[in-house]
Scaffold this active site. Structure first.
Site, PDB file in Angstrom:
ATOM      1  N   GLU A  34      -7.110   4.431   8.267  1.00  0.00           N
ATOM      2  CA  GLU A  34      -6.642   5.672   7.632  1.00  0.00           C
ATOM      3  C   GLU A  34      -8.031   6.762   6.938  1.00  0.00           C
ATOM      4  OE1 GLU A  34      -2.995   5.267   5.519  1.00  0.00           O
ATOM      5  OE2 GLU A  34      -1.792   4.822   7.387  1.00  0.00           O
TER       6      GLU A  34
ATOM      7  N   GLU B 140      -5.603  -4.724  10.615  1.00  0.00           N
ATOM      8  CA  GLU B 140      -4.140  -3.654  10.795  1.00  0.00           C
ATOM      9  C   GLU B 140      -4.961  -3.257  12.064  1.00  0.00           C
ATOM     10  OE1 GLU B 140      -2.194  -2.692   6.332  1.00  0.00           O
ATOM     11  OE2 GLU B 140      -3.909  -1.454   7.160  1.00  0.00           O
TER      12      GLU B 140
ATOM     13  N   HIS C  90      -9.736   0.819   4.860  1.00  0.00           N
ATOM     14  CA  HIS C  90      -7.890   1.692   5.586  1.00  0.00           C
ATOM     15  C   HIS C  90      -8.699   1.736   7.013  1.00  0.00           C
ATOM     16  CE1 HIS C  90      -3.715   2.401   6.957  1.00  0.00           C
ATOM     17  NE2 HIS C  90      -3.719   1.280   5.983  1.00  0.00           N
TER      18      HIS C  90
ATOM     19  N   GLY D 191       5.200   1.052   5.054  1.00  0.00           N
ATOM     20  CA  GLY D 191       6.361   1.663   4.370  1.00  0.00           C
ATOM     21  C   GLY D 191       7.141   1.146   4.183  1.00  0.00           C
TER      22      GLY D 191
ATOM     23  N   ASN E  23       0.787  -1.232   0.057  1.00  0.00           N
ATOM     24  CA  ASN E  23       0.017  -0.238  -0.190  1.00  0.00           C
ATOM     25  C   ASN E  23       0.869   0.826  -0.172  1.00  0.00           C
ATOM     26  OD1 ASN E  23      -1.806   2.086   0.381  1.00  0.00           O
ATOM     27  ND2 ASN E  23      -2.020   1.346   2.510  1.00  0.00           N
ATOM     28  N   TRP E  24       1.019   1.920  -1.206  1.00  0.00           N
ATOM     29  CA  TRP E  24       1.772   2.914  -1.327  1.00  0.00           C
ATOM     30  C   TRP E  24       1.518   4.116  -0.808  1.00  0.00           C
ATOM     31  CZ3 TRP E  24       3.719   2.923  -7.091  1.00  0.00           C
ATOM     32  CH2 TRP E  24       4.565   1.619  -7.522  1.00  0.00           C
ATOM     33  N   LYS E  25       0.230   4.864  -0.419  1.00  0.00           N
ATOM     34  CA  LYS E  25      -0.455   5.394   0.214  1.00  0.00           C
ATOM     35  C   LYS E  25      -0.031   6.426  -0.450  1.00  0.00           C
ATOM     36  CE  LYS E  25      -0.197   2.987   5.169  1.00  0.00           C
ATOM     37  NZ  LYS E  25      -0.092   3.114   5.980  1.00  0.00           N
TER      38      LYS E  25
ATOM     39  N   SER F 249       3.689  -2.007  10.413  1.00  0.00           N
ATOM     40  CA  SER F 249       5.114  -2.145  11.096  1.00  0.00           C
ATOM     41  C   SER F 249       5.893  -3.799  10.345  1.00  0.00           C
ATOM     42  CB  SER F 249       5.536  -1.890  11.871  1.00  0.00           C
ATOM     43  OG  SER F 249       5.311  -0.254  12.216  1.00  0.00           O
TER      44      SER F 249
ATOM     45  N   GLY G  74       2.976   2.576  10.887  1.00  0.00           N
ATOM     46  CA  GLY G  74       3.534   3.110  10.488  1.00  0.00           C
ATOM     47  C   GLY G  74       4.726   3.632  12.157  1.00  0.00           C
TER      48      GLY G  74
END
Ligand code: 13P
Length: 250
Positions: free
Chosen positions: A98, A168, A96, A235, A9-11, A213, A174
Site C-alpha cells: 500500500e 504479501e 508494504h 483485517g 498490521n492495523w493499517k 487474507s 484484503g
C-alpha cells in the site's frame, strides 16, 4: 531454529481508545499462544505510546507501520526511526504494497528507510509481493527477486540478521483471496534461495512471513509449509480472538 512471528498490521483502523482496547484484548489471551510464537502489533503512529503502555512488560512486540527516509529536520508530517525507538518501538513495517502503490515508495527509498531503522535498533519487517497482472504474466519471481536484491542485498550479514521478510501477494491483500499454501511455499522458498545467494547459510535463519487474507481458517495450512514462519495479518488482526487463533495455528 527460525523465530516464528505473527504480526498484526492495523493499517489506518481504530481510534486510540479502540486500539488500546484491542491491545488489552490481545494481551488477555497471549498466554494461549505457544511460547515460541512472538506476537507483534503495529498500530498507527498516534496510538503507539498508549498501546505501548498497555503492552509494557509483556512478550508482545510493538511495531510501527512506516518511518521516514530522512534522519530529522524539515520533513513535515514525517516520523523518524529515532522517534519510534524513543517510545519503545521494536519493529517497523517497511515497503508494504500500500505504501509502494499509494505513496510512491521505491526500492531506493526503502534502502534508506531500512538503514535508518536498523541504525536505531529497530527490526524492519520488509514487505515484498507481486501484483495480480505480474503474477498472471508469470513475472512474480522476477518482481519479488528484484525487491529482495535491490534492497536487502545492500545490507551486511550482521544487519540482515535483524530483518524479517513478509511476502504479501498484492492480489491477496484484503480481497479474501489467499495464495494457496503451495503458491506461498513456492515463493517463500524462492526468497530463501535468493537470500542464500548473498548471505549463504544465514538465509536459513531469516523469518519469512506470509500476508494476504490470512485468517484462522487458513493459517494452519499456510504455517505448516517448510518456509513459512508466520504471518503479517491485516483485517483479522483487528479482532483479538481471530488474531490469537491465527497465532495458535502452528
Ligand atoms: P489482509 O490480512 O487484510 O488481507 O491484509 C494483509 C496485509 O496487508 C498485512 O500487512
Amino acid at each position: 531454529m527460525r523465530k516464528k512471528i505473527v504480526a498484526g498490521n492495523w493499517k489506518m483502523n481504530t481510534t486510540v481508545a479502540e486500539g488500546v482496547q484491542l491491545a488489552k484484548d490481545v494481551l488477555a489471551k497471549v498466554s494461549e499462544v505457544p511460547a515460541d510464537v512472538k506476537l507483534v502489533v503495529a498500530p498507527p503512529f498516534v496510538h503507539i505510546s498508549s498501546v505501548g503502555a498497555v503492552l509494557e512488560g509483556s512478550s508482545i512486540g510493538l511495531s510501527a507501520q512506516n518511518c521516514a527516509d530522512e534522519v530529522k529536520g524539515a520533513y513535515t508530517g514525517e516520523v523518524s526511526a529515532k522517534m519510534l525507538a524513543s517510545v519503545g518501538v521494536q519493529y517497523v513495517i517497511l515497503g508494504h504494497s500500500e505504501r509502494r502503490e499509494y505513496y510512491g515508495e521505491t526500492n531506493a527509498k526503502l534502502v534508506k528507510k531500512i538503514g535508518l531503522a536498523l541504525g536505531e535498533g529497530l527490526a524492519p519487517i520488509y514487505c515484498v509481493g507481486e501484483k495480480l497482472e505480474e503474477r498472471e504474466a508469470g513475472k512474480h519471481f522476477e518482481v519479488v527477486g528484484s525487491q529482495i536484491k535491490e534492497v536487502l542485498f545492500t545490507l551486511s550479514a550482521e544487519q540482515m540478521k535483524s530483518v524479517v521478510i513478509a511476502y504479501e501477494p498484492v492480489w491477496a491483500i484484503g480481497t479474501g483471496k489467499t495464495a494457496t499454501s503451495e503458491q506461498a511455499q513456492e515463493i517463500h522458498s524462492f526468497i530463501r534461495a535468493t537470500l542464500a545467494e548473498q548471505f549463504g547459510a544465514l538465509a536459513e535463519e531469516i523469518t519469512i512471513l506470509y500476508g494476504g487474507s490470512c485468517k484462522p481458517s487458513n493459517a494452519k495450512e499456510l504455517f505448516a509449509q517448510k518456509d513459512i514462519d508466520g504471518g503479517l495479518i491485516g483485517g483479522a488482526a483487528l479482532v483479538a480472538d481471530d488474531f490469537v487463533a491465527i497465532a495458535k495455528s502452528f
